[in-house]
Write a protein that holds these residues in place. Structure first.
Motif, short mmCIF file in Angstrom:
data_model
loop_
_atom_site.label_atom_id
_atom_site.label_comp_id
_atom_site.label_asym_id
_atom_site.label_seq_id
_atom_site.Cartn_x
_atom_site.Cartn_y
_atom_site.Cartn_z
N GLU A 51 0.83 -1.21 0.00
CA GLU A 51 0.00 0.00 0.00
C GLU A 51 0.87 1.26 0.00
O GLU A 51 0.51 2.27 -0.60
CB GLU A 51 -0.95 0.00 1.20
N ARG A 54 1.75 1.85 -3.60
CA ARG A 54 0.57 2.37 -4.33
C ARG A 54 0.33 3.84 -4.00
O ARG A 54 0.13 4.66 -4.88
CB ARG A 54 -0.63 1.50 -3.97
N HIS A 58 0.95 7.24 -6.51
CA HIS A 58 -0.14 8.19 -6.78
C HIS A 58 0.25 9.61 -6.39
O HIS A 58 0.03 10.57 -7.14
CB HIS A 58 -1.42 7.77 -6.05
N THR A 64 -2.70 5.79 -10.57
CA THR A 64 -3.14 4.72 -9.68
C THR A 64 -2.58 3.44 -10.28
O THR A 64 -2.66 3.23 -11.49
CB THR A 64 -4.68 4.67 -9.61
N THR A 66 -1.76 -0.96 -9.86
CA THR A 66 -1.97 -2.26 -9.22
C THR A 66 -0.59 -2.76 -8.83
O THR A 66 0.32 -2.78 -9.65
CB THR A 66 -2.62 -3.25 -10.20
N VAL A 67 -0.44 -3.13 -7.58
CA VAL A 67 0.82 -3.69 -7.10
C VAL A 67 0.76 -5.18 -7.35
O VAL A 67 -0.06 -5.89 -6.76
CB VAL A 67 1.06 -3.37 -5.61
N CYS A 99 4.66 -3.00 -10.58
CA CYS A 99 3.32 -2.42 -10.61
C CYS A 99 2.89 -2.18 -12.05
O CYS A 99 3.73 -2.00 -12.95
CB CYS A 99 3.31 -1.07 -9.89
#
Length: 159
Positions: A51, A54, A58, A64, A66-67, A99
């Motif tokens: 997180e 991520r 951002h 944005t 996706t990991v 990512c």
């Protein structure tokens, strides 16, 4: 007499954001040199490292992501490297994640750039070894993503 100090450990997450054979890098001016960094930054207490990656992507790029998975774990212990006189109390641990962008990857423009950041750039994976990407240890590893998945693992204490 020099005052004793207590080194602190800073955990962080970095992101290798890949899209169409390119990786997203931050252009920067750091210590008088033009260079590149992966987007990422410090972990907040209670925040999972994925997180962190991520959130930091951002904030710094506006994307944005996706990991997908963790690629590498890297340490930097300042006392063991070139700037030991000024970084003896520095100990960083970085989790580096693969990512992928969600939405339009060309809509860049984060709201919390790093102080040294001068821009963002999508760079072809095969061109990464020729860049002044810091740390240099990551250049060949990132470029290898163009031909297959490099082995995940612990990179050790590298500058």
């Amino acid at each position: 007499m020099t005052e004793p100090f207590t080194p602190t450990i800073r955990t962080s997450a970095k992101a290798v954001v890949v899209h169409d054979g390119r990786v997203l890098l931050q252009r920067a001016n750091w210590e008088g040199q033009e260079c590149y960094f992966l987007p990422g930054g410090g972990q907040h207490p209670g925040e999972p490292l994925a997180e962190t990656a991520r959130r930091e992507v951002h904030e710094e790029t506006g994307l944005t992501v996706t990991v997908d998975k963790m690629l590498w774990m890297r340490e930097y212990i300042g006392a063991n490297h070139e700037h030991a006189d000024t970084e003896a109390g520095t100990h960083r641990i970085e989790a580096i994640f693969h990512c992928t962008p969600e939405g339009d990857p060309d809509r860049l423009g984060g709201h919390a750039h790093d102080d040294v950041q001068t821009g963002l750039e999508w760079v072809e994976l095969k061109k990464v070894p020729g860049l002044n990407l810091l740390p240099h240890t990551l250049r060949q590893l990132i470029a290898a993503l163009a031909t297959g998945q490099p082995s995940p693992g612990y990179l050790g204490d590298v500058a």
